[in-house]
Design an enzyme around this catalytic site. Sequence first.
Site, short mmCIF file in Angstrom:
data_model
loop_
_atom_site.label_atom_id
_atom_site.label_comp_id
_atom_site.label_asym_id
_atom_site.label_seq_id
_atom_site.Cartn_x
_atom_site.Cartn_y
_atom_site.Cartn_z
N ASP A 153 -3.47 -1.22 -11.91
CA ASP A 153 -4.21 -2.26 -12.61
C ASP A 153 -3.29 -3.38 -13.12
O ASP A 153 -3.68 -4.20 -13.95
CB ASP A 153 -4.99 -1.68 -13.78
CG ASP A 153 -4.11 -0.89 -14.75
OD1 ASP A 153 -2.91 -0.75 -14.47
OD2 ASP A 153 -4.63 -0.42 -15.78
N CYS A 163 0.88 -1.19 0.00
CA CYS A 163 0.00 0.00 0.00
C CYS A 163 0.91 1.23 0.00
O CYS A 163 0.95 1.99 0.96
CB CYS A 163 -0.92 0.01 1.21
SG CYS A 163 -1.99 -1.44 1.34
N ALA A 164 1.62 1.43 -1.10
CA ALA A 164 2.72 2.39 -1.13
C ALA A 164 2.28 3.84 -1.08
O ALA A 164 3.04 4.71 -0.64
CB ALA A 164 3.58 2.16 -2.37
N ASP A 212 0.89 -0.93 4.78
CA ASP A 212 0.54 0.33 5.45
C ASP A 212 -0.94 0.57 5.14
O ASP A 212 -1.29 1.26 4.19
CB ASP A 212 1.42 1.46 4.92
CG ASP A 212 1.21 2.77 5.67
OD1 ASP A 212 0.41 2.79 6.63
OD2 ASP A 212 1.83 3.77 5.29
N GLY A 229 4.57 7.05 -1.56
CA GLY A 229 5.93 6.51 -1.57
C GLY A 229 6.83 6.89 -0.42
O GLY A 229 8.03 6.61 -0.48
N GLY A 230 6.31 7.48 0.65
CA GLY A 230 7.17 7.89 1.76
C GLY A 230 7.95 6.74 2.36
O GLY A 230 9.17 6.83 2.56
N LYS A 231 7.27 5.62 2.65
CA LYS A 231 7.95 4.47 3.24
C LYS A 231 8.77 3.73 2.20
O LYS A 231 9.81 3.14 2.52
CB LYS A 231 6.94 3.56 3.93
CG LYS A 231 6.29 4.21 5.14
CD LYS A 231 5.31 3.28 5.82
CE LYS A 231 4.63 4.00 6.98
NZ LYS A 231 3.81 5.15 6.54
N ASP A 259 0.07 0.23 -5.25
CA ASP A 259 -1.09 0.76 -4.55
C ASP A 259 -2.30 0.61 -5.47
O ASP A 259 -2.20 0.86 -6.67
CB ASP A 259 -0.91 2.24 -4.17
CG ASP A 259 -1.88 2.67 -3.09
OD1 ASP A 259 -1.47 2.79 -1.92
OD2 ASP A 259 -3.08 2.87 -3.40
N CYS A 272 -1.82 4.29 10.66
CA CYS A 272 -1.67 5.57 11.37
C CYS A 272 -2.91 5.81 12.21
O CYS A 272 -3.46 6.91 12.26
CB CYS A 272 -1.39 6.72 10.40
SG CYS A 272 -2.60 6.94 9.08
#
Length: 428
Positions: free
Chosen positions: A289, A238-239, A305, A242-244, A262, A358
């Site tokens: 997709d 679940c990017a 995430d 892209g922070g993580k 994602d 979160c």
Amino acid sequence: MRLGGRIQAAIEVLQDMESRNRPVSVALKDWGNNHRFAGSGDRNAIGNLVYDALRKRASTGYMFGGEDAEALIFGTLLRQWGMSLAQIQEALADDKFAPEIPVARIEAASQKDLAFMPSEVEADVPAWVSDHLEEAFGDEWVEEAKALAERPPLDMRVNTLKAEREKVLKQLSKQGAKPSKIARQGMRISAKGGASRMPNVTAEPAFQKGWFEVQDEGSQIVADLVFAQGGEQVFDYCAGAGGKTLALAATMDNKGQVHAYDADKQRLAPIFDRLKRAGTRNVQVHAADAEIDHLHGSFDRVVVDAPCTGSGTWRRHPDAKWKLTEDQLESRKLEQAAILDTARNFVKPGGYLCYITCSIFQDENEDQIYAFGDRHDDFDLLGAGEVWEELFGTDAPKPWTTDFNCVTLTPRTTGTDGFFFAVLQRLK
């Protein structure tokens, strides 16, 4: 603009939000577009007033006998901005753009007996949320919630692919950046009060060069707890933006590979520019997709995430606190369970499934992990606390969780946004 004009603008923004059911960010942006004369300092001060008012909407409304815009803004000046009635009167004197000062309401609010304030009002949360917070934090739930009603700091993560922390701190010294207390590559600019504003760090040359990213320290910590190693195959399922993904790539020193995916292509869209600026070479992005079933059983670590209520980010998004419903929570819980059941297929035997939210609700955190374990006996819950101590030592602030199987970060305990982390190992 003088203070009076800023107060009037903040009142108008709150009224617009209420009458049109709009997010605070949209209402503030529209006000700015319709008032081009307002400078950046004015817009920042107005935003501070509005956000501070929303953070403590319930308790201020209790003091003033109503949650109307006038009560919330003048209450914010008194409670969070530290102004007395006399100081407000002096500041607004002869200001033709200032609203009328509700002197009687302010005087009554200042003398209100708060001894019988309901717990959910003191905590500044919707009434239905109190049971969920008490389940998570026991007798300390009110204090935990109150910490979520304060202003957040500005946190950043040094991109070790391009720079070292001391080098970046030197570049940002004039902005007040200091090393984070927990995150190994974190930097922080502490929140200030009143009309003060945070520096625009994304305009700094160091940011444009890719030396650092803006990322809450809690997000950095849970990315570290994934414990990704150079040479591994890691799936950020679940990017989002892209922070993580960026943090994982840097931790792995561009060795091995991070796959970013994602289901929402709009959320994923910013990742491409961020990857380029950061200088990552070990990230493969999969379109929303794309067919990815062929990747089943391929990864040393799968990071989920998960979409959640975002209750851990209420300092930054206080309007979301008041719009959240029980139905939305139930919907998120179903979504989280389905994502976990799907993501597990990508973990190879002996690999790890890392679950992150979160949120600070146990329903979305521990309950999800234990329910997953009941459904899938080929996964074993490991002690995330052991990794915590290995990474951050024993002197740093401690997370909420006491048994250290799962880790919960909160503003009160770790000084971060609220985050949850758990890791399970696939046995076969």
